[in-house]
Scaffold this motif. Structure first.
Motif, PDB file in Angstrom:
ATOM      1  N   GLY A   1       0.827  -1.204   0.000  1.00  0.00           N
ATOM      2  CA  GLY A   1       0.000   0.000   0.000  1.00  0.00           C
ATOM      3  C   GLY A   1       0.857   1.247   0.000  1.00  0.00           C
ATOM      4  N   ALA A   2       0.466   2.219  -0.841  1.00  0.00           N
ATOM      5  CA  ALA A   2       1.126   3.524  -0.857  1.00  0.00           C
ATOM      6  C   ALA A   2       0.069   4.551  -0.471  1.00  0.00           C
ATOM      7  CB  ALA A   2       1.696   3.825  -2.229  1.00  0.00           C
ATOM      8  N   PHE A   3       0.268   5.152   0.700  1.00  0.00           N
ATOM      9  CA  PHE A   3      -0.759   6.006   1.288  1.00  0.00           C
ATOM     10  C   PHE A   3      -0.298   7.457   1.295  1.00  0.00           C
ATOM     11  CE2 PHE A   3      -1.065   1.707   3.024  1.00  0.00           C
ATOM     12  CZ  PHE A   3      -2.394   1.406   2.722  1.00  0.00           C
ATOM     13  N   ASN A   4      -1.165   8.355   0.836  1.00  0.00           N
ATOM     14  CA  ASN A   4      -0.814   9.775   0.752  1.00  0.00           C
ATOM     15  C   ASN A   4      -0.925  10.438   2.119  1.00  0.00           C
ATOM     16  OD1 ASN A   4      -1.754   9.072  -2.157  1.00  0.00           O
ATOM     17  ND2 ASN A   4      -0.677  11.024  -2.316  1.00  0.00           N
ATOM     18  N   CYS A   5       0.021  11.324   2.397  1.00  0.00           N
ATOM     19  CA  CYS A   5       0.018  12.018   3.685  1.00  0.00           C
ATOM     20  C   CYS A   5       0.459  13.456   3.499  1.00  0.00           C
ATOM     21  CB  CYS A   5       0.946  11.324   4.672  1.00  0.00           C
ATOM     22  SG  CYS A   5       2.645  11.178   4.090  1.00  0.00           S
ATOM     23  N   SER A   6      -0.154  14.362   4.252  1.00  0.00           N
ATOM     24  CA  SER A   6       0.362  15.733   4.274  1.00  0.00           C
ATOM     25  C   SER A   6       0.277  16.368   5.654  1.00  0.00           C
ATOM     26  CB  SER A   6      -0.330  16.611   3.230  1.00  0.00           C
ATOM     27  OG  SER A   6      -1.706  16.358   3.176  1.00  0.00           O
ATOM     28  N   ASN A   7      -0.048  15.579   6.668  1.00  0.00           N
ATOM     29  CA  ASN A   7      -0.022  16.148   8.031  1.00  0.00           C
ATOM     30  C   ASN A   7       0.439  15.098   9.039  1.00  0.00           C
ATOM     31  OD1 ASN A   7      -2.214  14.487   8.482  1.00  0.00           O
ATOM     32  ND2 ASN A   7      -3.703  16.129   8.611  1.00  0.00           N
ATOM     33  N   LEU A   8       0.724  15.579  10.234  1.00  0.00           N
ATOM     34  CA  LEU A   8       1.256  14.722  11.294  1.00  0.00           C
ATOM     35  C   LEU A   8       0.348  13.529  11.573  1.00  0.00           C
ATOM     36  CD1 LEU A   8       3.178  14.209  13.735  1.00  0.00           C
ATOM     37  CD2 LEU A   8       1.579  15.589  15.087  1.00  0.00           C
ATOM     38  N   GLU A   9      -0.954  13.792  11.723  1.00  0.00           N
ATOM     39  CA  GLU A   9      -1.861  12.727  12.158  1.00  0.00           C
ATOM     40  C   GLU A   9      -1.942  11.598  11.128  1.00  0.00           C
ATOM     41  OE1 GLU A   9      -2.497  15.955  12.411  1.00  0.00           O
ATOM     42  OE2 GLU A   9      -2.669  16.209  14.588  1.00  0.00           O
ATOM     43  N   ILE A  10      -1.896  11.946   9.857  1.00  0.00           N
ATOM     44  CA  ILE A  10      -1.996  10.887   8.839  1.00  0.00           C
ATOM     45  C   ILE A  10      -0.668  10.136   8.711  1.00  0.00           C
ATOM     46  CG2 ILE A  10      -2.458  10.432   6.371  1.00  0.00           C
ATOM     47  CD1 ILE A  10      -4.781  12.438   6.579  1.00  0.00           C
ATOM     48  N   VAL A  11       0.447  10.826   8.853  1.00  0.00           N
ATOM     49  CA  VAL A  11       1.741  10.119   8.908  1.00  0.00           C
ATOM     50  C   VAL A  11       1.725   9.108  10.058  1.00  0.00           C
ATOM     51  CG1 VAL A  11       4.209  10.397   9.458  1.00  0.00           C
ATOM     52  CG2 VAL A  11       3.111  11.927   7.805  1.00  0.00           C
ATOM     53  N   GLN A  12       1.292   9.562  11.229  1.00  0.00           N
ATOM     54  CA  GLN A  12       1.237   8.660  12.387  1.00  0.00           C
ATOM     55  C   GLN A  12       0.266   7.512  12.154  1.00  0.00           C
ATOM     56  OE1 GLN A  12       0.265  11.607  15.400  1.00  0.00           O
ATOM     57  NE2 GLN A  12       2.345  11.452  16.246  1.00  0.00           N
ATOM     58  N   ALA A  13      -0.859   7.798  11.517  1.00  0.00           N
ATOM     59  CA  ALA A  13      -1.861   6.754  11.267  1.00  0.00           C
ATOM     60  C   ALA A  13      -1.291   5.680  10.337  1.00  0.00           C
ATOM     61  CB  ALA A  13      -3.122   7.370  10.654  1.00  0.00           C
ATOM     62  N   ILE A  14      -0.567   6.098   9.308  1.00  0.00           N
ATOM     63  CA  ILE A  14      -0.039   5.136   8.332  1.00  0.00           C
ATOM     64  C   ILE A  14       0.973   4.214   8.998  1.00  0.00           C
ATOM     65  CG2 ILE A  14       1.272   4.871   6.177  1.00  0.00           C
ATOM     66  CD1 ILE A  14       0.099   7.700   5.369  1.00  0.00           C
ATOM     67  N   VAL A  15       1.868   4.788   9.790  1.00  0.00           N
ATOM     68  CA  VAL A  15       2.888   3.942  10.425  1.00  0.00           C
ATOM     69  C   VAL A  15       2.264   3.071  11.519  1.00  0.00           C
ATOM     70  CG1 VAL A  15       3.831   5.503  12.194  1.00  0.00           C
ATOM     71  CG2 VAL A  15       5.334   3.879  11.040  1.00  0.00           C
ATOM     72  N   ALA A  16       1.281   3.596  12.231  1.00  0.00           N
ATOM     73  CA  ALA A  16       0.609   2.791  13.262  1.00  0.00           C
ATOM     74  C   ALA A  16      -0.122   1.611  12.626  1.00  0.00           C
ATOM     75  CB  ALA A  16      -0.373   3.657  14.055  1.00  0.00           C
ATOM     76  N   ALA A  17      -0.770   1.846  11.498  1.00  0.00           N
ATOM     77  CA  ALA A  17      -1.475   0.766  10.794  1.00  0.00           C
ATOM     78  C   ALA A  17      -0.480  -0.297  10.326  1.00  0.00           C
ATOM     79  CB  ALA A  17      -2.251   1.328   9.603  1.00  0.00           C
ATOM     80  N   ALA A  18       0.638   0.149   9.782  1.00  0.00           N
ATOM     81  CA  ALA A  18       1.654  -0.793   9.279  1.00  0.00           C
ATOM     82  C   ALA A  18       2.210  -1.638  10.412  1.00  0.00           C
ATOM     83  CB  ALA A  18       2.777  -0.029   8.580  1.00  0.00           C
ATOM     84  N   GLU A  19       2.435  -1.014  11.558  1.00  0.00           N
ATOM     85  CA  GLU A  19       2.944  -1.762  12.709  1.00  0.00           C
ATOM     86  C   GLU A  19       1.907  -2.764  13.209  1.00  0.00           C
ATOM     87  OE1 GLU A  19       6.363  -1.074  14.359  1.00  0.00           O
ATOM     88  OE2 GLU A  19       5.714   0.810  15.317  1.00  0.00           O
ATOM     89  N   ALA A  20       0.660  -2.318  13.286  1.00  0.00           N
ATOM     90  CA  ALA A  20      -0.402  -3.209  13.772  1.00  0.00           C
ATOM     91  C   ALA A  20      -0.586  -4.397  12.829  1.00  0.00           C
ATOM     92  CB  ALA A  20      -1.709  -2.431  13.917  1.00  0.00           C
ATOM     93  N   GLU A  21      -0.421  -4.165  11.526  1.00  0.00           N
ATOM     94  CA  GLU A  21      -0.612  -5.239  10.530  1.00  0.00           C
ATOM     95  C   GLU A  21       0.674  -5.992  10.208  1.00  0.00           C
ATOM     96  OE1 GLU A  21      -3.462  -6.391   9.205  1.00  0.00           O
ATOM     97  OE2 GLU A  21      -4.528  -4.982  10.512  1.00  0.00           O
TER      98      GLU A  21
END
Ligand code: G3H
Ligand code: 13P
Ligand code: ZN
Ligand code: NA
Length: 283
Positions: free
Chosen positions: A20-40
């Protein structure tokens, strides 16, 4: 350290899944993407669009993603999405991006080849991988008549020639997806995807994947797609949670109480995508 997209896609090709390649432009979405990757336990690509660069700037995005990757137990790539010029690519190389896309799809074929070659010659020596685009992916707002639609699709023979001439690491293909939300259900040209896959030796990229039904995504992966871009579905989840929070408590003035739940909603949608892409549990 940030990992080149090509390294992640090579592993994906061996095992038959997509990253998955997920677009990000703010802190919360950067954190969400890495948190999701870690959880999965999934490898992950974070990418910055033109809008993201205008909004946050290349340096802020690179800094946020670097911090996110440093604390992560999964491989993280930082990719330029729809790069517009050689100069923009160089700015991203300097800022530490591990991968770039150069989008010359609006140019005549030979000009797209020349621009893409130039980007490959700058990126390859510093270990950065390059994605290019052939055919026009466009947005749903472009409103192309159904009969003209296929004129914009990637031609398989041309794709073979393009990849030979440029030496790109991956290729974004136009097979019926579009950026943003779909009006109806998108119809993908799977026969064309298979033909491209037969002729092209590098991993294929699917843009505009928000709103594509899970079963069509799985079929595209079976036919050779190895990187899948998602932006709109994250925006919908994030802003939906903001709206919900403000409806619930219109007096709320603490941004963290509004954006915290939005971050949680983004994590959930990203995790669901990772399961569909088959990259969950691959780390
Ligand atoms: O390139 C694809 C993006 O979904 C468009 O993003 O509005 O941030 O440039 P943007
Ligand atoms: P969606 O917004 O449709 O998910 O497309 C994202 C994309 O392709 C970014 O390059
Ligand atoms: Zn795109
Ligand atoms: Na879409």
């Amino acid at each position: 350290p940030l990992v080149p997209v090509s390294v992640l896609l090579r592993e994906a090709a061996v095992e038959g899944y997509a990253v998955g390649a997920f677009n990000c432009s703010n802190l919360e979405i950067v954190q969400a993407i890495v948190a999701a990757a870690e959880a999965e336990k999934a490898p992950v690509i974070m990418q910055a669009s033109q809008g993201a660069i205008k909004y946050a700037g290349v340096d802020y995005i690179a800094a946020m993603v670097r911090v996110a990757a440093r604390g992560a137990r999964v491989p993280v790539a930082l990719h330029l999405d729809h790069g517009t010029s050689f100069d923009q690519v160089v700015r991203c190389l300097v800022a530490g991006f591990s991968s770039v896309m150069i989008d010359g799809s609006h140019l005549p074929l030979e000009q797209n080849i020349a621009l893409t070659r130039r980007v490959v010659s700058a990126a390859r020596p510093v270990g950065v991988s390059v994605e290019a685009e052939l055919g026009r992916i466009g947005g749903v707002e472009d409103d192309i008549a159904v009969t003209d639609r296929e004129a914009f699709f990637t031609d398989p023979e041309e794709a073979r020639y393009f990849v030979e001439q440029t030496g790109v690491d991956s290729l974004a293909v136009a097979i019926g997806t579009a950026h943003g939300r779909y009006k109806g259900e998108p119809r993908l040209d799977f026969d064309r995807l298979t033909r491209i896959k037969e002729l092209v030796p590098v991993p294929l990229v699917l843009h505009g994947a928000s709103g594509v039904p899970d079963e069509a995504i799985r079929e595209a992966i079976r036919r050779g797609v190895r990187k899948i871009n998602i932006d709109t579905n994250i925006r919908e989840a994030f802003v939906g949670a903001v709206r919900h929070k403000l409806d619930e408590n219109p007096q709320e003035i603490d941004p963290r109480k509004i954006l915290g739940p939005a971050r949680e909603a983004a994590i959930e949608v990203i995790r669901e995508k990772m399961r569909v892409f088959g990259c969950s549990g691959k780390v």
